[in-house]
Structure formats: C-alpha cells, structure tokens
Design a protein around this motif. Structure first.
Motif, PDB file in Angstrom:
ATOM      1  N   VAL A 178       0.828  -1.208   0.000  1.00 32.84           N
ATOM      2  CA  VAL A 178       0.000   0.000   0.000  1.00 32.84           C
ATOM      3  C   VAL A 178       0.859   1.254   0.000  1.00 32.84           C
ATOM      4  O   VAL A 178       1.785   1.396   0.802  1.00 32.84           O
ATOM      5  CB  VAL A 178      -0.945   0.021   1.215  1.00 32.84           C
ATOM      6  CG1 VAL A 178      -1.727   1.333   1.270  1.00 32.84           C
ATOM      7  CG2 VAL A 178      -1.915  -1.168   1.177  1.00 32.84           C
ATOM      8  N   THR A 179       0.529   2.166  -0.915  1.00 33.63           N
ATOM      9  CA  THR A 179       1.047   3.531  -0.883  1.00 33.63           C
ATOM     10  C   THR A 179      -0.137   4.451  -0.628  1.00 33.63           C
ATOM     11  O   THR A 179      -1.148   4.382  -1.338  1.00 33.63           O
ATOM     12  CB  THR A 179       1.712   3.908  -2.216  1.00 33.63           C
ATOM     13  OG1 THR A 179       2.806   3.028  -2.468  1.00 33.63           O
ATOM     14  CG2 THR A 179       2.230   5.347  -2.167  1.00 33.63           C
ATOM     15  N   ARG A 205       3.595   3.200   8.881  1.00 28.82           N
ATOM     16  CA  ARG A 205       4.919   2.983   8.290  1.00 28.82           C
ATOM     17  C   ARG A 205       5.563   1.709   8.836  1.00 28.82           C
ATOM     18  O   ARG A 205       6.203   0.949   8.099  1.00 28.82           O
ATOM     19  CB  ARG A 205       5.816   4.189   8.558  1.00 28.82           C
ATOM     20  CG  ARG A 205       5.456   5.428   7.737  1.00 28.82           C
ATOM     21  CD  ARG A 205       6.539   6.498   7.847  1.00 28.82           C
ATOM     22  NE  ARG A 205       6.218   7.647   7.000  1.00 28.82           N
ATOM     23  CZ  ARG A 205       5.656   8.766   7.433  1.00 28.82           C
ATOM     24  NH1 ARG A 205       5.332   8.888   8.716  1.00 28.82           N
ATOM     25  NH2 ARG A 205       5.404   9.763   6.603  1.00 28.82           N
ATOM     26  N   ALA A 206       5.394   1.463  10.132  1.00 24.73           N
ATOM     27  CA  ALA A 206       5.968   0.263  10.736  1.00 24.73           C
ATOM     28  C   ALA A 206       5.378  -1.009  10.146  1.00 24.73           C
ATOM     29  O   ALA A 206       6.020  -2.068  10.153  1.00 24.73           O
ATOM     30  CB  ALA A 206       5.752   0.287  12.251  1.00 24.73           C
ATOM     31  N   ASN A 207       4.169  -0.898   9.627  1.00 29.39           N
ATOM     32  CA  ASN A 207       3.513  -2.059   9.007  1.00 29.39           C
ATOM     33  C   ASN A 207       3.736  -2.117   7.493  1.00 29.39           C
ATOM     34  O   ASN A 207       3.149  -2.971   6.825  1.00 29.39           O
ATOM     35  CB  ASN A 207       2.023  -2.049   9.325  1.00 29.39           C
ATOM     36  CG  ASN A 207       1.726  -2.552  10.721  1.00 29.39           C
ATOM     37  OD1 ASN A 207       1.624  -3.749  10.951  1.00 29.39           O
ATOM     38  ND2 ASN A 207       1.613  -1.624  11.669  1.00 29.39           N
ATOM     39  N   GLY A 208       4.549  -1.205   6.967  1.00 27.63           N
ATOM     40  CA  GLY A 208       4.930  -1.287   5.560  1.00 27.63           C
ATOM     41  C   GLY A 208       4.208  -0.360   4.614  1.00 27.63           C
ATOM     42  O   GLY A 208       4.447  -0.405   3.404  1.00 27.63           O
ATOM     43  N   SER A 330     -12.041   3.210  16.084  1.00 24.77           N
ATOM     44  CA  SER A 330     -11.361   2.774  14.867  1.00 24.77           C
ATOM     45  C   SER A 330     -10.363   1.685  15.230  1.00 24.77           C
ATOM     46  O   SER A 330      -9.584   1.838  16.184  1.00 24.77           O
ATOM     47  CB  SER A 330     -10.633   3.948  14.195  1.00 24.77           C
ATOM     48  OG  SER A 330      -9.955   3.517  13.019  1.00 24.77           O
ATOM     49  N   ASP A 331     -10.389   0.576  14.472  1.00 23.60           N
ATOM     50  CA  ASP A 331      -9.427  -0.508  14.638  1.00 23.60           C
ATOM     51  C   ASP A 331      -8.465  -0.480  13.464  1.00 23.60           C
ATOM     52  O   ASP A 331      -8.897  -0.542  12.301  1.00 23.60           O
ATOM     53  CB  ASP A 331     -10.144  -1.867  14.679  1.00 23.60           C
ATOM     54  CG  ASP A 331     -11.104  -1.971  15.843  1.00 23.60           C
ATOM     55  OD1 ASP A 331     -10.689  -1.643  16.964  1.00 23.60           O
ATOM     56  OD2 ASP A 331     -12.261  -2.382  15.631  1.00 23.60           O
ATOM     57  N   GLN A 332      -7.175  -0.412  13.757  1.00 26.88           N
ATOM     58  CA  GLN A 332      -6.139  -0.447  12.726  1.00 26.88           C
ATOM     59  C   GLN A 332      -5.004  -1.328  13.218  1.00 26.88           C
ATOM     60  O   GLN A 332      -4.388  -1.029  14.239  1.00 26.88           O
ATOM     61  CB  GLN A 332      -5.653   0.968  12.405  1.00 26.88           C
ATOM     62  CG  GLN A 332      -6.749   1.881  11.861  1.00 26.88           C
ATOM     63  CD  GLN A 332      -6.312   3.320  11.703  1.00 26.88           C
ATOM     64  OE1 GLN A 332      -5.214   3.595  11.254  1.00 26.88           O
ATOM     65  NE2 GLN A 332      -7.196   4.252  12.077  1.00 26.88           N
ATOM     66  N   TYR A 333      -4.762  -2.422  12.488  1.00 23.41           N
ATOM     67  CA  TYR A 333      -3.808  -3.439  12.927  1.00 23.41           C
ATOM     68  C   TYR A 333      -4.240  -3.913  14.314  1.00 23.41           C
ATOM     69  O   TYR A 333      -5.410  -4.223  14.524  1.00 23.41           O
ATOM     70  CB  TYR A 333      -2.376  -2.892  12.902  1.00 23.41           C
ATOM     71  CG  TYR A 333      -2.014  -2.204  11.600  1.00 23.41           C
ATOM     72  CD1 TYR A 333      -1.742  -2.946  10.447  1.00 23.41           C
ATOM     73  CD2 TYR A 333      -1.971  -0.806  11.510  1.00 23.41           C
ATOM     74  CE1 TYR A 333      -1.427  -2.318   9.250  1.00 23.41           C
ATOM     75  CE2 TYR A 333      -1.649  -0.172  10.320  1.00 23.41           C
ATOM     76  CZ  TYR A 333      -1.387  -0.927   9.187  1.00 23.41           C
ATOM     77  OH  TYR A 333      -1.078  -0.295   8.016  1.00 23.41           O
TER      78      TYR A 333
END
Length: 422
Positions: A178-179, A205-208, A330-333
C-alpha cells in the motif's frame, strides 16, 4: 409513550433510508408500541446493517455481516414493517404528505423520517473513470475491493481519514503493498491533531505502508484499467488498483411544499425535527442542534444508531432532546482508538499516559473546557464499559468540566472525580 394517531387514510410513518438510522428508527417505533404502518425505503438491497466491518473484518473476510444487521430480515415481517429495498425517492411532498418513488408509486405519510445518509465524494480528475479506482460505502463496493486485494498486488489509498486509514491497514494485513497519498502531514490529523496523527503515521509505516504526506493526486493513468497514479509533486506510483476515501456528502431528497431547510445536510432541532411540518431527520444526513456541541453533523455508526431511535421517539411525542455525547472507534492493525465528544478546533491538548509508549488518553480543551477525548490502546469502550476511563471522559464532556490541567494529566487522579469541576 402514547401512540401517535395514524392520520387520514391510514397513513403511517415512512422512513426514507435503510441504513443504521432508518433501521433503528423502525425498531424503536415498534418497541415504543407504535402500531401504525411503518415503511422503510432504501436504494440498497438487503436489510439495514452497520458499515464498520466493510473497511475492517468483512474486507479481510474474517467476519460476515449477520452480527451487524439492525434486525434480521424475519424481524421486519414479524413486526409488520414494510421494506422497499432497491427503491429510490424522487420527491417528498411536504404539503401533500406524500413520498413519490422513482417508480412513480406514491406513499402517503403522517410523519416522515429522512435517514438517507451520505454518498462518497468522487474525485474529478483525469482518469478517475478508469476501472480499478474504487470507493467504499456499500457491500458491492467492498466486494469489488476484496476481488483485487490479492497478496503481492500494489494498491494506492487516496486520503487517510478513517476509511482510508482502516482500508490501508486491512489491505496491508492481506499482503497488499500500500502507498497512501494524503494532503496533510499525518493520517487522521484533521480530527485527532498532530500528536496522535503522528502516532498513526508511525504505526502505518511500521507495518509497511508508504505515506506520501503533503501531496495530492494529479491524475490516474491506464489504458483499459488503472495502472498508475501521479501526484501533484510529480511522483508516479504504479498500482493494480486504488481506493479513494475522500469523505462523504449528505444525501438530501428533493422536496416540494413547505421547504426543508438545508445546510450541510437537513437542518433539525434538538428533537430531530426539520423545518417542514412532520418531517424529521437522523444519521449522517442530519445537521442537528446539540445541547453541548451546538449545531453538528456526525458521520459515525454510534450516532446513526442512537439518533435514529431518538427521532422515532420524537415522532411519537417524546420531548427529550437528543443529547448523546458522540463517540466512535477505529481498529487499525492491533491498535484501537476510542473517541468521545466533538471538537473541530481546540486550544490545548492534554495527555494522560504516554505518547512514546502509544498508550494514552488525549483531551481536547477549549478555554479550559473538555470538549473531546481520544484514547489509544487504553481499552474500555465507553458504550459497553460504563466504569471505563473513556466513559469518565464522556462524562467530563457532558458536564462541560474545566478541571486543572495537571490533575487531568495525572494518572493517579480518578477521572470520575474531575466531573464535578465544571
């Protein structure tokens, strides 16, 4: 609560819109004992449901939508609630008290609820009509994204508000590269501010996820379908598909007769009443008068759920103002954000916990008054855990508390005790 008379010709209540607000209004009408005719009109197929999983667990094929139905299909039959799914509304005639459908069929009403929600804002840019550029609001749109979300593929996410951020996280978890292109410095900065926005930027960013911050899309490239996105700074990003999350705009049906005031949606008072007689509005489309926040339009699940029911009670004669202290999550990772209150601007941000350790409650103050709070990885859903830290934060907002900043930041001080310092 007294039953509302059905009106001439057996006209009952018509609910225009079959999302969370409309579905919960229908349920509340029956739970409050209303026995007149109830008809729910929706341009989407299926029963009213909550949309949060579309950017998260449903997108990742980890959950179906059954647990998110307001009520299963059989409930509407058992409670004599008519559903006109896949139908559109052409005009609400507030003088004749009728709703004209796109099919030409006319429905009389005694009272009508506008719960039409919103539609995705579309990008008006070169190449924006190419197949492979997606938006997300409906099940069909989610299925289209799922079809392209294959591990190893490349995606561009345009906008990093809540939908963009959650989609970016879900696609990354599915193995998609993802960008993300965002106009501000950080994801969610407009709502949460720079401090928490920076944390979410670091998390992505830590997840790519590659973040192209402070940039915007100039055009979409491709022959038969999307192949690349070019930004205004000249960066070209090759991709297999893109998802745009650039906000929604309220959907206000056309009306005839006494006017329905509009200003960023349907303008309603504290009882969800619009300017035309016997017309109400709830959910994403309602610009409502709140006793704490003033005039606001809120686009979150919790508001649609609760305001739909509040509007139903108002239609039946209740006189309690809709004073829900807005909240969302909100849930993210593996991270969870909880938010209570409503603040678009603030002059002070107070942290309880640690930004460095990414475990905190941040308070948004205006002239010393707590207007909102955001909790990152603190647990305690304010809707489910009434003794939680976030529930205490909601109380501070509700009573317009002005606690000393030092005590607000001190984790040794019980937040509930600060609710008396208004």
């Amino acid at each position: 609560m007294q039953e509302m008379p059905q009106g001439a010709g057996g006209a009952g209540i018509v609910i225009v819109g079959g999302g969370m607000a409309g579905g919960n209004a229908a349920v509340a009408l029956r739970e409050e004992g209303y026995q007149g005719r109830v008809t729910v009109i929706c341009d989407e197929p299926g029963v009213p449901f909550g949309r949060p999983p579309l950017s998260k667990t449903y997108l990742r094929s980890q959950e179906d939508l059954a647990d998110w139905y307001v009520r299963p299909a059989r409930w509407y039959e058992e409670h004599d609630v008519g559903r006109l799914a896949g139908s559109s509304v052409a005009v609400i005639d507030t003088a004749a008290h009728t709703v004209l459908l796109g099919s030409g069929h006319e429905l009389p009403y005694h009272k009508v609820l506008i719960a039409t929600g919103g539609r995705n804002r579309r990008l008006e840019l070169p190449g924006a009509d190419l197949p492979g550029l997606h938006y997300l609001r409906t099940i069909a749109e989610c299925e289209a994204i799922k079809g392209g979300a294959v591990a190893g593929r490349r995606a561009v996410v345009v906008g990093m508000g809540f939908i963009g951020s959650e989609v970016a996280a879900s696609l990354t978890q599915l193995g998609v590269h993802v960008t993300a292109i965002l106009p501000g410095r950080f994801p969610l900065e407009r709502v949460l501010g720079g401090e928490i926005g920076a944390l979410f930027g670091a998390i992505h960013r830590a997840n790519g996820v590659e973040l192209l911050a402070g940039d915007q899309v100039a055009d979409f490239e491709g022959t038969d379908r999307l192949e690349a996105v070019t930004t205004t700074s000249g960066v070209r990003v090759a991709c297999d598909f893109a998802v745009a999350g650039v906000g929604i705009e309220p959907v206000v049906p056309a009306a005839a007769g006494p006017s329905i005031a509009r200003d960023n949606g349907v303008v309603v008072d504290e009882l969800c009443r619009a300017s035309a007689p016997d017309v109400y509005a709830a959910g994403d489309v309602a610009n409502h008068l709140h006793p704490v926040f003033g005039r606001v339009r809120v686009e979150h699940y919790n508001n649609a759920e609760k305001q739909g029911a509040a509007a139903a009670r108002s239609m039946l004669g209740a006189d309690a103002p809709y004073d829900y202290i807005h909240s969302f999550w909100s849930d993210q990772y593996e991270h969870k954000l909880e938010y209570v209150g409503h603040a678009t601007k603030w002059d002070e941000f107070v942290v309880r916990g640690s930004l460095r350790e990414r475990s905190l409650v941040g308070f948004y103050l205006v002239n010393g008054q707590v207007r909102a709070a955001a909790g990152l990885d603190r647990g305690g859903d304010p809707e489910l855990d009434r003794d939680s830290e976030m529930a205490a934060a909601a109380r501070l907002v509700a009573v317009r508390a002005q606690p000393p900043v030092g005590r607000l930041a001190d984790e040794q001080v019980d937040l509930w005790s600060l609710g008396n310092q208004a």
